[in-house]
Design an enzyme around this catalytic site. Structure first.
Site, PDB file in Angstrom:
ATOM      1  N   GLU A  15      -2.121   7.791  -5.311  1.00  0.00           N
ATOM      2  CA  GLU A  15      -3.478   7.755  -5.859  1.00  0.00           C
ATOM      3  C   GLU A  15      -3.986   6.350  -6.190  1.00  0.00           C
ATOM      4  O   GLU A  15      -5.158   6.167  -6.448  1.00  0.00           O
ATOM      5  CB  GLU A  15      -3.614   8.678  -7.071  1.00  0.00           C
ATOM      6  CG  GLU A  15      -2.755   8.349  -8.275  1.00  0.00           C
ATOM      7  CD  GLU A  15      -1.441   9.129  -8.280  1.00  0.00           C
ATOM      8  OE1 GLU A  15      -0.964   9.507  -7.189  1.00  0.00           O
ATOM      9  OE2 GLU A  15      -0.891   9.334  -9.372  1.00  0.00           O
ATOM     10  N   ASN A  16      -3.106   5.369  -6.156  1.00  0.00           N
ATOM     11  CA  ASN A  16      -3.583   3.998  -6.370  1.00  0.00           C
ATOM     12  C   ASN A  16      -4.212   3.403  -5.110  1.00  0.00           C
ATOM     13  O   ASN A  16      -4.647   2.254  -5.130  1.00  0.00           O
ATOM     14  CB  ASN A  16      -2.457   3.095  -6.878  1.00  0.00           C
ATOM     15  CG  ASN A  16      -1.258   3.072  -5.959  1.00  0.00           C
ATOM     16  OD1 ASN A  16      -0.803   4.111  -5.491  1.00  0.00           O
ATOM     17  ND2 ASN A  16      -0.762   1.898  -5.671  1.00  0.00           N
TER      18      ASN A  16
END
Lengths: 231, 225
Positions: free
Chosen positions: B54-55
């Site tokens: 998700e980064n």
């Protein structure tokens, strides 16, 4: 065309006590290292900081904490920092924890002229308290509002003199949205290049969002070095 | 009840290996921080899977060799990683658009408690320092299927699979399946349904260690993993 600063002190000299600032990065990746160091040096106080994390004890935003410059922190995960816990427990530091996707979208909305939006994240949790809930097609969503900053301090790999930016790998993270959400956006870049050197098709952040740029050498500290195990 | 002793490491390994079977070839998958990340180590070579971080990375690769460590390339657990051929990098807003927009097929996450209506608690314990929810509250609403992997009981021997969660929620009505060291349990509109028992555990033992009514599937597989 854009202000190209020579010193980090000069880059942040307009910042005043009580400002709301956004600081790019995920963990220590993609943080504007030297702008943060200059902030520590400047000793501006009572800051509201919007950033996914709050650095570690001796690097990144952790340095601002250590120097008691932050009154309020808006982020999604702050577990890597001992000073943080102490200051929260003593009441010195106020924290607003926001789901990471809501945080990134609130910042995006802030820069995109959208005052609020509905998201499923947080429905039925303590975060929903006091927030408007609206149902769309039978599913509940929370109203979340946009975030803007007085100053956005971001980090990119390459910037040209028009302020066009390109990020490296996962060092992009929150930086592009913060660039757009800042009244004033200062980009610390690893390399300033002549305008035209970045292919226009591969610009991540168009220069319109950037007010000033400065070149800075990055330490790029690694939080969790993980390598293949040698057999 | 007979006291059983299992090695903690092998128990976790067992859960990870079983969780791997949830991953269908050709799918996009988000693995949560901690134990779920380790599921990646067991993905079978013949499966084509794209892991999302998700980064801002679609296509997480293996951990780097010492000489190829890139400090600008990490996963959501802040560990240095590599990217696979065909990977993509993007902003956090793009990443969560991809998540909330239900483009991921599966997310495997850790859990503290799961209720029979599929509520999940995995982010805070009242009275303890709150570190934050990170992306968990978004991810539980995004992936098409949410699988929770966790120990069946707490360290104090209390059930974690409950009629109602006691801890503050991460998401309401979001969990599809739970995989523990003792069982695989589905969350259905009729409540919990036992699908598999793990080696060394009987149906009655699993029922006894579950804090809610547990229906037994007609297709139950015993000693499945």
């Amino acid at each position: 065309m854009k202000e190209i600063y020579q010193t980090f002190t000069e880059a942040i000299e307009k910042m005043e006590d009580g400002a709301t600032i956004m600081v790019g990065g995920f963990g220590l990746v993609g943080i504007p290292e030297n702008l943060i160091l200059a902030l520590v040096e400047s000793n501006v106080k009572h800051l509201t900081v919007v950033s996914n994390n709050c650095g570690v004890d001796d690097w990144g935003l952790g340095l601002l904490l250590k120097n008691h410059q932050i009154d309020r922190m808006i982020g999604s995960y702050v577990g890597e920092n001992k000073a943080f816990e102490r200051q929260v427990l003593s009441g010195e530091l106020k924290v607003e924890l926001v789901p990471q996707g809501t945080l990134s979208e609130r910042i995006r909305a802030g820069g995109a002229g959208i005052p609020g939006f509905y998201t499923p994240a947080g429905v039925g949790t303590p975060l929903a308290e006091g927030k408007e809930i609206r149902s769309f097609e039978g599913k509940d969503y929370l109203l979340e509002t946009a975030l803007k900053s007085d100053f956005s301090l971001i980090r990119a790999a390459i910037g040209d003199k028009h302020g066009n930016l390109q990020y490296a790998k996962t060092a992009q993270n929150f930086n592009p949205m913060m660039a757009a959400a800042g009244k004033v956006t200062i980009a610390e870049v690893e390399q300033v290049v002549e305008t035209g050197r970045i292919d226009p098709a591969y610009i991540h952040t168009p220069g319109i969002y950037v007010d000033g740029i400065i070149e800075g050498k990055q330490e790029k500290r690694i939080e969790r070095l993980t390598v293949q195990q040698e057999d | 009840m007979m006291l059983k002793q299992f090695d903690k490491v092998s128990t976790r390994e067992k859960i990870a290996i079983r969780a791997e079977r949830e991953i269908v070839s050709g799918s996009y998958v988000n693995l949560g921080i901690g134990m779920p990340t380790k599921v990646a180590n067991y993905i079978q070579a013949d499966k084509k899977v794209i892991l999302q971080s998700e980064n801002g990375l679609l296509g997480i690769g293996r951990f780097p060799d010492k000489h190829e460590v890139d400090p600008d390339l990490i996963n959501a657990g802040k560990e240095t990683v590599t990217a696979v051929t065909g990977a993509a990098y993007f902003s956090s807003a793009e990443s969560f658009a991809m998540i909330r927009g239900e483009h991921l097929d599966l997310a495997i996450l850790g859990g503290m408690e799961v209720s029979e209506s599929g509520d999940l608690a995995n982010w805070m314990i009242p009275g303890k320092m709150i570190k934050g929810m990170g992306g968990a509250m978004d991810i539980v609403h995004g992936a098409k299927k949410i699988v929770i992997i966790m120990d069946h009981l707490t360290r104090h021997g209390e059930p974690k699979i409950l009629k109602e969660c006691q801890l503050p929620l991460t998401g309401k009505n979001v969990v599809d399946r739970i995989i523990t060291d003792r069982a695989v349990i589905d969350v259905t509109k009729d409540g919990f349904v036992l699908q598999e028992t793990a080696q060394g555990w009987t149906i009655d033992e699993v029922k006894e260690s579950t804090g809610a009514k547990l229906h037994v599937s007609k297709q139950l597989i015993e000693e499945a993993f």
